[in-house]
Motif scaffolding. Sequence first.
Motif, PDB file in Angstrom:
ATOM      1  N   GLU A  80     -89.689   1.971  -4.724  1.00 33.38           N
ATOM      2  CA  GLU A  80     -88.982   1.578  -3.779  1.00 33.38           C
ATOM      3  C   GLU A  80     -90.061   1.421  -2.798  1.00 33.38           C
ATOM      4  O   GLU A  80     -90.533   0.462  -2.145  1.00 33.38           O
ATOM      5  N   GLY A  81     -90.203   2.542  -2.952  1.00 33.32           N
ATOM      6  CA  GLY A  81     -91.387   3.308  -1.810  1.00 33.32           C
ATOM      7  C   GLY A  81     -92.776   2.325  -2.149  1.00 33.32           C
ATOM      8  O   GLY A  81     -93.247   1.993  -1.077  1.00 33.32           O
ATOM      9  N   VAL A  82     -93.234   1.997  -3.826  1.00 33.03           N
ATOM     10  CA  VAL A  82     -94.136   1.401  -3.717  1.00 33.03           C
ATOM     11  C   VAL A  82     -93.963  -0.409  -3.200  1.00 33.03           C
ATOM     12  O   VAL A  82     -94.797  -0.842  -3.223  1.00 33.03           O
ATOM     13  N   CYS A  83     -93.083  -0.332  -3.373  1.00 29.00           N
ATOM     14  CA  CYS A  83     -92.444  -1.992  -3.223  1.00 29.00           C
ATOM     15  C   CYS A  83     -92.867  -2.572  -0.953  1.00 29.00           C
ATOM     16  O   CYS A  83     -92.846  -3.125  -0.776  1.00 29.00           O
ATOM     17  N   GLU A  84     -92.215  -1.120  -1.007  1.00 25.61           N
ATOM     18  CA  GLU A  84     -92.270  -1.096   1.249  1.00 25.61           C
ATOM     19  C   GLU A  84     -93.657  -1.150   0.792  1.00 25.61           C
ATOM     20  O   GLU A  84     -93.865  -1.834   2.444  1.00 25.61           O
ATOM     21  N   LEU A  85     -94.370  -0.325   0.467  1.00 30.30           N
ATOM     22  CA  LEU A  85     -95.984  -0.002   0.461  1.00 30.30           C
ATOM     23  C   LEU A  85     -96.185  -1.478   0.501  1.00 30.30           C
ATOM     24  O   LEU A  85     -96.660  -2.518   1.481  1.00 30.30           O
ATOM     25  N   PHE A  86     -96.224  -2.492  -0.611  1.00 31.92           N
ATOM     26  CA  PHE A  86     -96.829  -3.774  -0.408  1.00 31.92           C
ATOM     27  C   PHE A  86     -96.388  -4.259   0.243  1.00 31.92           C
ATOM     28  O   PHE A  86     -96.988  -5.373   0.859  1.00 31.92           O
ATOM     29  N   ALA A  87     -95.254  -4.418   0.702  1.00 33.48           N
ATOM     30  CA  ALA A  87     -94.243  -5.435   2.126  1.00 33.48           C
ATOM     31  C   ALA A  87     -94.717  -4.974   2.869  1.00 33.48           C
ATOM     32  O   ALA A  87     -95.861  -5.910   3.888  1.00 33.48           O
ATOM     33  N   VAL A 126     -84.565   7.123   0.826  1.00 36.46           N
ATOM     34  CA  VAL A 126     -84.798   5.805  -0.384  1.00 36.46           C
ATOM     35  C   VAL A 126     -86.186   4.737  -0.019  1.00 36.46           C
ATOM     36  O   VAL A 126     -86.971   4.839  -0.140  1.00 36.46           O
ATOM     37  N   TYR A 127     -85.665   3.997   0.908  1.00 42.95           N
ATOM     38  CA  TYR A 127     -86.729   2.836   1.420  1.00 42.95           C
ATOM     39  C   TYR A 127     -87.798   3.245   2.249  1.00 42.95           C
ATOM     40  O   TYR A 127     -88.823   3.148   2.481  1.00 42.95           O
ATOM     41  N   GLY A 128     -87.036   4.258   3.552  1.00 42.70           N
ATOM     42  CA  GLY A 128     -87.738   4.496   4.414  1.00 42.70           C
ATOM     43  C   GLY A 128     -88.710   6.165   4.030  1.00 42.70           C
ATOM     44  O   GLY A 128     -89.938   5.962   3.955  1.00 42.70           O
ATOM     45  N   GLY A 129     -88.273   6.265   3.019  1.00 40.18           N
ATOM     46  CA  GLY A 129     -88.761   8.060   2.945  1.00 40.18           C
ATOM     47  C   GLY A 129     -89.467   7.678   1.834  1.00 40.18           C
ATOM     48  O   GLY A 129     -90.433   8.520   1.718  1.00 40.18           O
ATOM     49  N   GLY A 130     -89.128   6.686   0.924  1.00 40.37           N
ATOM     50  CA  GLY A 130     -89.917   6.103   0.050  1.00 40.37           C
ATOM     51  C   GLY A 130     -91.337   5.505   0.512  1.00 40.37           C
ATOM     52  O   GLY A 130     -92.431   6.066  -0.631  1.00 40.37           O
ATOM     53  N   TYR A 131     -91.815   5.113   1.276  1.00 40.38           N
ATOM     54  CA  TYR A 131     -92.199   4.065   1.763  1.00 40.38           C
ATOM     55  C   TYR A 131     -93.342   5.174   2.864  1.00 40.38           C
ATOM     56  O   TYR A 131     -94.561   4.989   2.494  1.00 40.38           O
ATOM     57  N   ARG A 132     -93.085   6.487   2.991  1.00 42.54           N
ATOM     58  CA  ARG A 132     -93.534   7.287   4.060  1.00 42.54           C
ATOM     59  C   ARG A 132     -94.275   8.026   3.075  1.00 42.54           C
ATOM     60  O   ARG A 132     -95.040   8.526   3.042  1.00 42.54           O
ATOM     61  N   LEU A 133     -93.886   8.461   1.695  1.00 44.83           N
ATOM     62  CA  LEU A 133     -94.607   9.103   0.321  1.00 44.83           C
ATOM     63  C   LEU A 133     -94.983   8.265   0.242  1.00 44.83           C
ATOM     64  O   LEU A 133     -96.257   9.657  -0.184  1.00 44.83           O
ATOM     65  N   VAL A 134     -94.673   7.672  -0.228  1.00 41.96           N
ATOM     66  CA  VAL A 134     -95.661   6.362  -1.221  1.00 41.96           C
ATOM     67  C   VAL A 134     -97.202   6.237  -0.270  1.00 41.96           C
ATOM     68  O   VAL A 134     -99.189   6.545  -0.780  1.00 41.96           O
ATOM     69  N   ARG A 135     -97.036   5.875   1.182  1.00 37.65           N
ATOM     70  CA  ARG A 135     -97.933   5.266   2.283  1.00 37.65           C
ATOM     71  C   ARG A 135     -98.940   7.130   2.421  1.00 37.65           C
ATOM     72  O   ARG A 135     -99.999   6.987   2.408  1.00 37.65           O
TER      73      ARG A 135
END
Length: 234
Positions: A170-177, A203-212
């Motif tokens: 989800e983090g990767v997908c949020e990064l793309f968005a 999952v969404y916010g946490g994943g995005y921050r992690l991947v970013r």
Amino acid sequence: MISCTVCGRPPANTYEISLHGEATCVTHQVADRCALCVRPRHSGERSWARFTATTVRCPTCVRAAVETQEHARRHIPRVRADMAALGIALAQRVRVTLVDPDAINLGSRTLCLGRTLQRVWVETSVTDVLGIEVAGGLTETQFCATVVHEIGHAWLAQRGAVGLDHTLEEGVCELFAGAWLKRQGTPFADELRRSALENPDPVYGGGYRLVREAVVRHGIAAVLDHVCTRGDLP
Ligand SMILES: [Zn+2]
Ligand SMILES: [Zn+2]
Ligand SMILES: [Zn+2]
């Protein structure tokens, strides 16, 4: 001059700002909120529309809404071109279908705006992407960002990155968005990106921050390569 969405006067003291930048005095009683831009709704306000069975949309979001398959189709070529410019192109095209928001929100904890249908072959663990479903009635910007997020899932599947940790995927997908929203350069897109980055969901916010964070350290190409070949972050 900024004016309040409820009383129409310049908000005197404290006021709230929606993701569209609209102000509402905090003194008005709030019945509920727009599911898409968090604008507060006063019980007397008409011209709001339904989103799901339990959520509503404000008039500003309704004016920009993608309600029909035909309207959706007009936006998809630009989304695909923007994704290609970011280096994310699908090997096989995936069909995007608008669905009733209630159909993808049965018993979900948080509001779900889209989903990617996949079929995994047990013996080979090959994954086919069957299609992308997006909730009807999103604003154009949210519709496109949701398509980008879901294309992210399809892209990972087509690259063989299956069975990833949920937060990472989800983090990767949020990064793309987020990358797509950044390209738009509009205040609403900027606010959506900021709210995704500040999303308290682990999952969404946490994943995005992690991947970013990994992208800031290693660059996008190295991160995506690591995710696709080894199934985790560098
Ligand atoms: Zn007011
Ligand atoms: Zn709204
Ligand atoms: Zn997702």
